[in-house]
Design a protein around this motif. Sequence first.
Motif, PDB file in Angstrom:
ATOM      1  N   UNK A 192       0.864  -1.268  -0.017  1.00  0.00           N
ATOM      2  CA  UNK A 192       0.243  -0.028  -0.112  1.00  0.00           C
ATOM      3  C   UNK A 192       0.912   1.297  -0.022  1.00  0.00           C
ATOM      4  N   UNK A 193       1.920   1.146   0.496  1.00  0.00           N
ATOM      5  CA  UNK A 193       3.087   2.275   0.556  1.00  0.00           C
ATOM      6  C   UNK A 193       3.257   2.805  -0.704  1.00  0.00           C
ATOM      7  N   UNK A 194       3.211   2.001  -1.884  1.00  0.00           N
ATOM      8  CA  UNK A 194       3.293   2.699  -3.053  1.00  0.00           C
ATOM      9  C   UNK A 194       2.461   3.514  -3.794  1.00  0.00           C
ATOM     10  N   UNK A 195       1.099   3.552  -3.184  1.00  0.00           N
ATOM     11  CA  UNK A 195       0.175   4.374  -3.646  1.00  0.00           C
ATOM     12  C   UNK A 195      -0.110   5.371  -2.622  1.00  0.00           C
ATOM     13  N   UNK A 203       4.122 -12.471   8.415  1.00  0.00           N
ATOM     14  CA  UNK A 203       4.987 -13.238   7.506  1.00  0.00           C
ATOM     15  C   UNK A 203       4.104 -13.720   6.110  1.00  0.00           C
ATOM     16  N   UNK A 204       4.689 -13.367   5.010  1.00  0.00           N
ATOM     17  CA  UNK A 204       4.293 -13.734   3.679  1.00  0.00           C
ATOM     18  C   UNK A 204       2.804 -13.088   3.551  1.00  0.00           C
ATOM     19  N   UNK A 205       2.545 -11.951   4.190  1.00  0.00           N
ATOM     20  CA  UNK A 205       1.297 -11.425   3.883  1.00  0.00           C
ATOM     21  C   UNK A 205       1.506  -9.941   3.984  1.00  0.00           C
ATOM     22  N   UNK A 206       0.499  -9.201   4.742  1.00  0.00           N
ATOM     23  CA  UNK A 206       0.128  -7.820   4.795  1.00  0.00           C
ATOM     24  C   UNK A 206       1.576  -7.323   5.444  1.00  0.00           C
ATOM     25  N   UNK A 207       1.759  -6.216   4.456  1.00  0.00           N
ATOM     26  CA  UNK A 207       3.161  -5.110   4.670  1.00  0.00           C
ATOM     27  C   UNK A 207       4.507  -5.798   4.105  1.00  0.00           C
ATOM     28  N   UNK A 208       4.260  -7.114   3.667  1.00  0.00           N
ATOM     29  CA  UNK A 208       5.326  -7.588   3.058  1.00  0.00           C
ATOM     30  C   UNK A 208       5.831  -7.391   1.509  1.00  0.00           C
ATOM     31  N   UNK A 209       4.695  -6.878   0.913  1.00  0.00           N
ATOM     32  CA  UNK A 209       4.959  -6.751  -0.665  1.00  0.00           C
ATOM     33  C   UNK A 209       4.249  -7.974  -1.476  1.00  0.00           C
ATOM     34  N   UNK A 210       3.990  -9.039  -0.686  1.00  0.00           N
ATOM     35  CA  UNK A 210       3.461 -10.265  -1.327  1.00  0.00           C
ATOM     36  C   UNK A 210       1.777  -9.978  -1.440  1.00  0.00           C
ATOM     37  N   UNK A 211       1.056 -10.604  -2.189  1.00  0.00           N
ATOM     38  CA  UNK A 211      -0.294 -10.406  -2.357  1.00  0.00           C
ATOM     39  C   UNK A 211      -0.966 -10.746  -1.142  1.00  0.00           C
ATOM     40  N   UNK A 212      -1.846  -9.871  -0.610  1.00  0.00           N
ATOM     41  CA  UNK A 212      -2.586 -10.236   0.553  1.00  0.00           C
ATOM     42  C   UNK A 212      -3.891  -9.317   0.735  1.00  0.00           C
ATOM     43  N   UNK A 213      -4.752  -9.441   1.282  1.00  0.00           N
ATOM     44  CA  UNK A 213      -6.238  -8.940   1.312  1.00  0.00           C
ATOM     45  C   UNK A 213      -6.095  -7.604   1.937  1.00  0.00           C
ATOM     46  N   UNK A 214      -5.437  -7.365   3.077  1.00  0.00           N
ATOM     47  CA  UNK A 214      -5.191  -5.998   3.436  1.00  0.00           C
ATOM     48  C   UNK A 214      -4.863  -4.824   2.837  1.00  0.00           C
ATOM     49  N   UNK A 215      -3.615  -5.140   1.885  1.00  0.00           N
ATOM     50  CA  UNK A 215      -3.177  -4.027   1.078  1.00  0.00           C
ATOM     51  C   UNK A 215      -3.694  -4.118   0.119  1.00  0.00           C
ATOM     52  N   UNK A 216      -4.466  -5.256  -0.487  1.00  0.00           N
ATOM     53  CA  UNK A 216      -5.304  -5.210  -1.836  1.00  0.00           C
ATOM     54  C   UNK A 216      -6.402  -4.318  -1.618  1.00  0.00           C
ATOM     55  N   UNK A 217      -7.088  -4.313  -0.343  1.00  0.00           N
ATOM     56  CA  UNK A 217      -8.338  -3.818  -0.010  1.00  0.00           C
ATOM     57  C   UNK A 217      -8.084  -2.054   0.029  1.00  0.00           C
ATOM     58  N   UNK A 218      -6.985  -1.793   0.878  1.00  0.00           N
ATOM     59  CA  UNK A 218      -6.440  -0.479   0.839  1.00  0.00           C
ATOM     60  C   UNK A 218      -6.283   0.121  -0.533  1.00  0.00           C
ATOM     61  N   UNK A 219      -5.676  -0.443  -1.611  1.00  0.00           N
ATOM     62  CA  UNK A 219      -5.176  -0.069  -2.627  1.00  0.00           C
ATOM     63  C   UNK A 219      -6.474   0.071  -3.571  1.00  0.00           C
ATOM     64  N   UNK A 220      -7.423  -0.772  -3.490  1.00  0.00           N
ATOM     65  CA  UNK A 220      -8.541  -0.715  -4.164  1.00  0.00           C
ATOM     66  C   UNK A 220      -9.470   0.657  -3.747  1.00  0.00           C
TER      67      UNK A 220
END
Length: 292
Positions: A83-86, A220-237
Amino acid sequence: MDIEMTPAEKIKLNQLYNASLMKFDHATCEAVAVSQSIGTQMAEAHIGHSTYIFARLCNHAISMISGVPRSRWVRADFEQWDFGSAAGHSRAILEGYLLFIYIVETPSSQEEWSTKINVMFLNDCVRRIKMMTNIGAAADFDGMEQQAEELRGRLNSNPWFQALSSQVKKRCLSGDNLMIPSRDEMLARAGWDKETFYAYWDLLSQYAHVLPISFFRMEPNGRGTGLENDTDKGYLATMLDMCADTLVSATDLMTEAFPDTATARQGLKSKFDPGPRSNRPIPPQTKRKKRR
């Protein structure tokens, strides 16, 4: 830990993200095409200055869509779901829109416009002096302090400025104010709910900077790591959708100011350069000479 989504919820979120990305792509294409279509035209001073702010909104939109996953604007062999990228670009678009509608608005008089632009000039001048002082380059702002005093003199001799409250005048003369109205007043003009705006603003600030909310709940392997995850995807959307609406509103105001640019709004088929290959203007074809 975040609540795990069901497979159906994940599919719905994925569809939401794709729809939001398409919406933002559409808005960015039209905004950039309109901005480039303005060219060199005669316009009132407030309209002319608003085109520069609009161009900055477009630049942030391009940077944002070039950095989010699944964008057709870039080619990559991986997806960075952070999410930081946006966040920084989203924040710039939202606050830039408030400045845009402030400047593009038709002033009630020449005295009001003179006050608005001189307050902005003074804010810029004071910030440049502080910046040069902080990096030890005092010689580089030679004459700026004199310019600041000249700007204060213009404001103090302006009847429209003198009619403002003493507190507002004090902040303007100090160079602290970019705009005469407060942010809350500008939010009302934009038609944005104050509580909602500040909720998003606080979230964006956490990620635009490296603050605790952006890393305390990394997984780990999720939120805040850059890997695909529901939290960042929701924030980005959410921010793609919100920024798309903001860009559309700004583009509407720009086409009102320059009606001849309305034809440039062709959705994903809008033409501009640089940009994706499919959006670049087709160069005029040269006719082949017939052989005798």
